[in-house]
Design a protein around this motif. Structure first.
Motif, PDB file in Angstrom:
ATOM      1  N   ALA A 173       0.837  -1.207   0.000  1.00  0.00           N
ATOM      2  CA  ALA A 173       0.000   0.000   0.000  1.00  0.00           C
ATOM      3  C   ALA A 173       0.873   1.259   0.000  1.00  0.00           C
ATOM      4  O   ALA A 173       0.567   2.233  -0.698  1.00  0.00           O
ATOM      5  N   LEU A 174       1.953   1.244   0.773  1.00  0.00           N
ATOM      6  CA  LEU A 174       2.863   2.388   0.806  1.00  0.00           C
ATOM      7  C   LEU A 174       3.492   2.597  -0.557  1.00  0.00           C
ATOM      8  O   LEU A 174       3.593   3.733  -1.043  1.00  0.00           O
ATOM      9  N   LYS A 175       3.919   1.525  -1.191  1.00  0.00           N
ATOM     10  CA  LYS A 175       4.525   1.628  -2.530  1.00  0.00           C
ATOM     11  C   LYS A 175       3.533   2.235  -3.520  1.00  0.00           C
ATOM     12  O   LYS A 175       3.889   3.126  -4.300  1.00  0.00           O
ATOM     13  N   LYS A 176       2.302   1.795  -3.471  1.00  0.00           N
ATOM     14  CA  LYS A 176       1.275   2.307  -4.388  1.00  0.00           C
ATOM     15  C   LYS A 176       1.037   3.798  -4.158  1.00  0.00           C
ATOM     16  O   LYS A 176       0.959   4.585  -5.100  1.00  0.00           O
ATOM     17  N   GLU A 177       0.935   4.195  -2.889  1.00  0.00           N
ATOM     18  CA  GLU A 177       0.720   5.611  -2.566  1.00  0.00           C
ATOM     19  C   GLU A 177       1.919   6.463  -2.974  1.00  0.00           C
ATOM     20  O   GLU A 177       1.760   7.559  -3.509  1.00  0.00           O
ATOM     21  N   ALA A 178       3.121   5.971  -2.717  1.00  0.00           N
ATOM     22  CA  ALA A 178       4.334   6.712  -3.080  1.00  0.00           C
ATOM     23  C   ALA A 178       4.437   6.844  -4.596  1.00  0.00           C
ATOM     24  O   ALA A 178       4.750   7.925  -5.114  1.00  0.00           O
ATOM     25  N   ASP A 179       4.166   5.749  -5.312  1.00  0.00           N
ATOM     26  CA  ASP A 179       4.199   5.805  -6.778  1.00  0.00           C
ATOM     27  C   ASP A 179       3.227   6.868  -7.300  1.00  0.00           C
ATOM     28  O   ASP A 179       3.578   7.641  -8.196  1.00  0.00           O
ATOM     29  N   ALA A 180       2.028   6.904  -6.744  1.00  0.00           N
ATOM     30  CA  ALA A 180       1.021   7.879  -7.186  1.00  0.00           C
ATOM     31  C   ALA A 180       1.465   9.305  -6.875  1.00  0.00           C
ATOM     32  O   ALA A 180       1.329  10.213  -7.707  1.00  0.00           O
ATOM     33  N   LEU A 181       2.013   9.507  -5.674  1.00  0.00           N
ATOM     34  CA  LEU A 181       2.486  10.838  -5.290  1.00  0.00           C
ATOM     35  C   LEU A 181       3.586  11.311  -6.220  1.00  0.00           C
ATOM     36  O   LEU A 181       3.517  12.412  -6.771  1.00  0.00           O
ATOM     37  N   PHE A 182       4.604  10.482  -6.400  1.00  0.00           N
ATOM     38  CA  PHE A 182       5.737  10.889  -7.229  1.00  0.00           C
ATOM     39  C   PHE A 182       5.318  11.077  -8.682  1.00  0.00           C
ATOM     40  O   PHE A 182       5.791  11.986  -9.357  1.00  0.00           O
ATOM     41  N   SER A 183       4.408  10.255  -9.158  1.00  0.00           N
ATOM     42  CA  SER A 183       3.901  10.406 -10.520  1.00  0.00           C
ATOM     43  C   SER A 183       3.209  11.756 -10.684  1.00  0.00           C
ATOM     44  O   SER A 183       3.373  12.426 -11.706  1.00  0.00           O
ATOM     45  N   SER A 184       2.460  12.162  -9.653  1.00  0.00           N
ATOM     46  CA  SER A 184       1.780  13.461  -9.719  1.00  0.00           C
ATOM     47  C   SER A 184       2.781  14.614  -9.752  1.00  0.00           C
ATOM     48  O   SER A 184       2.445  15.722 -10.169  1.00  0.00           O
ATOM     49  N   LEU A 185       4.005  14.353  -9.316  1.00  0.00           N
ATOM     50  CA  LEU A 185       5.073  15.354  -9.339  1.00  0.00           C
ATOM     51  C   LEU A 185       5.953  15.215 -10.587  1.00  0.00           C
ATOM     52  O   LEU A 185       6.958  15.916 -10.727  1.00  0.00           O
ATOM     53  N   GLY A 186       5.582  14.278 -11.458  1.00  0.00           N
ATOM     54  CA  GLY A 186       6.346  14.071 -12.680  1.00  0.00           C
ATOM     55  C   GLY A 186       7.591  13.228 -12.485  1.00  0.00           C
ATOM     56  O   GLY A 186       8.526  13.299 -13.285  1.00  0.00           O
ATOM     57  N   LEU A 187       7.621  12.443 -11.422  1.00  0.00           N
ATOM     58  CA  LEU A 187       8.784  11.604 -11.110  1.00  0.00           C
ATOM     59  C   LEU A 187       8.369  10.151 -11.017  1.00  0.00           C
ATOM     60  O   LEU A 187       7.214   9.848 -10.725  1.00  0.00           O
ATOM     61  N   ASP A 188       9.314   9.259 -11.228  1.00  0.00           N
ATOM     62  CA  ASP A 188       9.066   7.877 -10.837  1.00  0.00           C
ATOM     63  C   ASP A 188       9.691   7.684  -9.455  1.00  0.00           C
ATOM     64  O   ASP A 188      10.446   8.531  -8.970  1.00  0.00           O
ATOM     65  N   THR A 189       9.354   6.596  -8.805  1.00  0.00           N
ATOM     66  CA  THR A 189       9.815   6.381  -7.433  1.00  0.00           C
ATOM     67  C   THR A 189      11.333   6.259  -7.359  1.00  0.00           C
ATOM     68  O   THR A 189      11.952   6.775  -6.423  1.00  0.00           O
ATOM     69  N   SER A 190      11.949   5.623  -8.333  1.00  0.00           N
ATOM     70  CA  SER A 190      13.409   5.501  -8.335  1.00  0.00           C
ATOM     71  C   SER A 190      14.081   6.871  -8.368  1.00  0.00           C
ATOM     72  O   SER A 190      15.056   7.118  -7.650  1.00  0.00           O
ATOM     73  N   THR A 191      13.556   7.783  -9.184  1.00  0.00           N
ATOM     74  CA  THR A 191      14.118   9.134  -9.268  1.00  0.00           C
ATOM     75  C   THR A 191      13.936   9.871  -7.947  1.00  0.00           C
ATOM     76  O   THR A 191      14.853  10.547  -7.470  1.00  0.00           O
ATOM     77  N   ALA A 192      12.765   9.724  -7.348  1.00  0.00           N
ATOM     78  CA  ALA A 192      12.509  10.382  -6.059  1.00  0.00           C
ATOM     79  C   ALA A 192      13.478   9.882  -4.999  1.00  0.00           C
ATOM     80  O   ALA A 192      14.010  10.668  -4.201  1.00  0.00           O
ATOM     81  N   ILE A 193      13.761   8.588  -4.984  1.00  0.00           N
ATOM     82  CA  ILE A 193      14.701   8.030  -4.014  1.00  0.00           C
ATOM     83  C   ILE A 193      16.117   8.528  -4.296  1.00  0.00           C
ATOM     84  O   ILE A 193      16.857   8.879  -3.371  1.00  0.00           O
ATOM     85  N   ARG A 194      16.500   8.599  -5.573  1.00  0.00           N
ATOM     86  CA  ARG A 194      17.816   9.154  -5.913  1.00  0.00           C
ATOM     87  C   ARG A 194      17.933  10.600  -5.454  1.00  0.00           C
ATOM     88  O   ARG A 194      18.979  11.024  -4.948  1.00  0.00           O
ATOM     89  N   ILE A 195      16.866  11.382  -5.614  1.00  0.00           N
ATOM     90  CA  ILE A 195      16.875  12.779  -5.146  1.00  0.00           C
ATOM     91  C   ILE A 195      17.105  12.807  -3.636  1.00  0.00           C
ATOM     92  O   ILE A 195      17.932  13.566  -3.127  1.00  0.00           O
ATOM     93  N   PHE A 196      16.363  11.967  -2.904  1.00  0.00           N
ATOM     94  CA  PHE A 196      16.518  11.913  -1.449  1.00  0.00           C
ATOM     95  C   PHE A 196      17.955  11.569  -1.071  1.00  0.00           C
ATOM     96  O   PHE A 196      18.555  12.215  -0.199  1.00  0.00           O
ATOM     97  N   LEU A 197      18.530  10.559  -1.710  1.00  0.00           N
ATOM     98  CA  LEU A 197      19.893  10.154  -1.381  1.00  0.00           C
ATOM     99  C   LEU A 197      20.902  11.254  -1.704  1.00  0.00           C
ATOM    100  O   LEU A 197      21.809  11.529  -0.906  1.00  0.00           O
ATOM    101  N   ASN A 198      20.757  11.913  -2.858  1.00  0.00           N
ATOM    102  CA  ASN A 198      21.665  13.007  -3.224  1.00  0.00           C
ATOM    103  C   ASN A 198      21.588  14.159  -2.235  1.00  0.00           C
ATOM    104  O   ASN A 198      22.621  14.691  -1.798  1.00  0.00           O
TER     105      ASN A 198
END
Length: 87
Positions: free
Chosen positions: A11-36
């Motif tokens: 459920a968390l993955k689904k919600e995160a995917d939807a959130l990041f998609s609404s921001l024009g990102l995929d989840t992998s990109t969002a995680i890379r941003i967080f790590l950077n």
């Protein structure tokens, strides 16, 4: 390039995917941003803290954990509600 694998709730993955998609990102990109940003800041880029809870809630949690000042058991829901409404 390294691969990072993590296990999270579906459920968390689904919600995160939807959130990041609404921001024009995929989840992998969002995680890379967080790590950077974490590396750039030499730490987590937001405050990590306990939520402040009221003293009455802290007392209720303590009582529940240590089985103090508890009411019941009750024979029915009406008795439980009546107990909660008592001063």
């Amino acid at each position: 390039m390294a691969t990072l694998q993590i296990c999270i709730d579906d459920a968390l993955k689904k919600e995160a995917d939807a959130l990041f998609s609404s921001l024009g990102l995929d989840t992998s990109t969002a995680i890379r941003i967080f790590l950077n940003v974490s590396v750039e800041n030499s730490g987590i880029p937001f405050s990590v803290q306990h939520k402040m809870i009221s003293s009455s809630l802290q007392e209720a949690i303590y009582d529940t954990r240590y089985r103090k000042n508890l009411q019941g058991p009750f024979d029915n829901a009406e008795d439980a509600v009546a107990s909660m409404l008592e001063d």
